[in-house]
Write a protein that holds these residues in place. Structure first.
Motif, PDB file in Angstrom:
ATOM      1  N   UNK A  14     -33.443 -40.167 -16.761  1.00 43.11           N
ATOM      2  CA  UNK A  14     -34.309 -41.362 -16.184  1.00 43.11           C
ATOM      3  C   UNK A  14     -34.066 -41.760 -14.839  1.00 43.11           C
ATOM      4  N   UNK A  15     -35.156 -41.860 -14.166  1.00 42.99           N
ATOM      5  CA  UNK A  15     -35.179 -42.257 -12.666  1.00 42.99           C
ATOM      6  C   UNK A  15     -35.023 -41.042 -11.802  1.00 42.99           C
ATOM      7  N   UNK A  86     -38.886 -41.125 -12.971  1.00 41.09           N
ATOM      8  CA  UNK A  86     -39.218 -40.883 -14.194  1.00 41.09           C
ATOM      9  C   UNK A  86     -38.614 -41.741 -15.245  1.00 41.09           C
ATOM     10  N   UNK A  87     -39.530 -41.936 -16.245  1.00 43.07           N
ATOM     11  CA  UNK A  87     -39.006 -42.889 -17.540  1.00 43.07           C
ATOM     12  C   UNK A  87     -39.134 -41.747 -18.784  1.00 43.07           C
ATOM     13  N   UNK A  88     -38.267 -42.220 -19.823  1.00 47.52           N
ATOM     14  CA  UNK A  88     -38.250 -41.478 -21.194  1.00 47.52           C
ATOM     15  C   UNK A  88     -39.759 -41.506 -21.763  1.00 47.52           C
ATOM     16  N   UNK A  89     -40.553 -42.443 -21.344  1.00 50.05           N
ATOM     17  CA  UNK A  89     -42.049 -42.461 -21.937  1.00 50.05           C
ATOM     18  C   UNK A  89     -42.876 -41.510 -21.327  1.00 50.05           C
ATOM     19  N   UNK A 118     -43.652 -28.454 -20.509  1.00 47.39           N
ATOM     20  CA  UNK A 118     -42.925 -29.448 -21.314  1.00 47.39           C
ATOM     21  C   UNK A 118     -42.020 -30.264 -20.136  1.00 47.39           C
ATOM     22  N   UNK A 119     -42.421 -31.590 -20.030  1.00 50.03           N
ATOM     23  CA  UNK A 119     -41.381 -32.441 -19.291  1.00 50.03           C
ATOM     24  C   UNK A 119     -40.603 -33.240 -20.149  1.00 50.03           C
ATOM     25  N   UNK A 120     -39.201 -33.371 -20.305  1.00 47.73           N
ATOM     26  CA  UNK A 120     -38.345 -34.186 -21.070  1.00 47.73           C
ATOM     27  C   UNK A 120     -37.553 -35.221 -20.251  1.00 47.73           C
ATOM     28  N   UNK A 121     -37.680 -36.587 -20.318  1.00 49.12           N
ATOM     29  CA  UNK A 121     -36.847 -37.322 -19.677  1.00 49.12           C
ATOM     30  C   UNK A 121     -35.964 -38.015 -20.419  1.00 49.12           C
ATOM     31  N   UNK A 122     -34.572 -37.802 -20.434  1.00 46.60           N
ATOM     32  CA  UNK A 122     -33.543 -38.305 -21.321  1.00 46.60           C
ATOM     33  C   UNK A 122     -33.131 -39.643 -20.709  1.00 46.60           C
ATOM     34  N   UNK A 123     -32.980 -40.685 -21.576  1.00 41.90           N
ATOM     35  CA  UNK A 123     -32.509 -41.913 -21.196  1.00 41.90           C
ATOM     36  C   UNK A 123     -30.876 -42.020 -20.810  1.00 41.90           C
TER      37      UNK A 123
END
Length: 123
Positions: A14-15, A86-89, A118-123
């Motif tokens: 994230x970010x 970028x945000x987890x959502x 696929x784009x995956x954003x981890x928190x």
């Protein structure tokens, strides 16, 4: 026919930032708009961004405005989506698309689609 191929997806914190690319081939002169959509598990496909090929007018979805930027190189038949803050959502499969419709924010106005990245954003 127009073929669309996305690349550049992955895992980011994230970010962070990612840049997606979309290469088009075939009868690209038959399309007016190129755009990005995304779909998260269990959700409907969502408009992200689009550009009108003739004059580079740009459109953005509410949830990404100010963080994402669409650009394109007509000579190379390539489109980009720069994704910042970028945000987890934002986690989803991202699709590029091209079409000759009149509503650049509607997926129904796009005829040609890539396979998605696929784009995956981890928190």
């Amino acid at each position: 026919q127009v073929q669309m191929v996305e690349s550049g997806g992955g895992l980011v914190q994230a970010g962070g930032s990612l840049r997606l690319s979309c290469a088009a081939s075939g009868r690209t002169d038959s399309t007016y708009f190129t755009g990005w959509f995304r779909q998260a598990p269990g959700k409907e496909r969502e408009f992200v961004a689009a550009r009108r090929n003739s004059d580079n007018t740009k459109y953005y979805g509410t949830s990404v405005k100010g963080r994402f930027s669409i650009s394109g190189d007509n000579a190379k038949n390539t489109m980009y989506l720069q994704m910042n803050s970028l945000k987890p959502e934002d986690t989803a499969v991202y699709y590029c698309a091209a079409g000759a419709g009149v509503v650049p924010t509607s997926s129904y106005d796009y005829r040609y689609w890539g396979q998605g990245t696929q784009v995956t954003v981890s928190s």
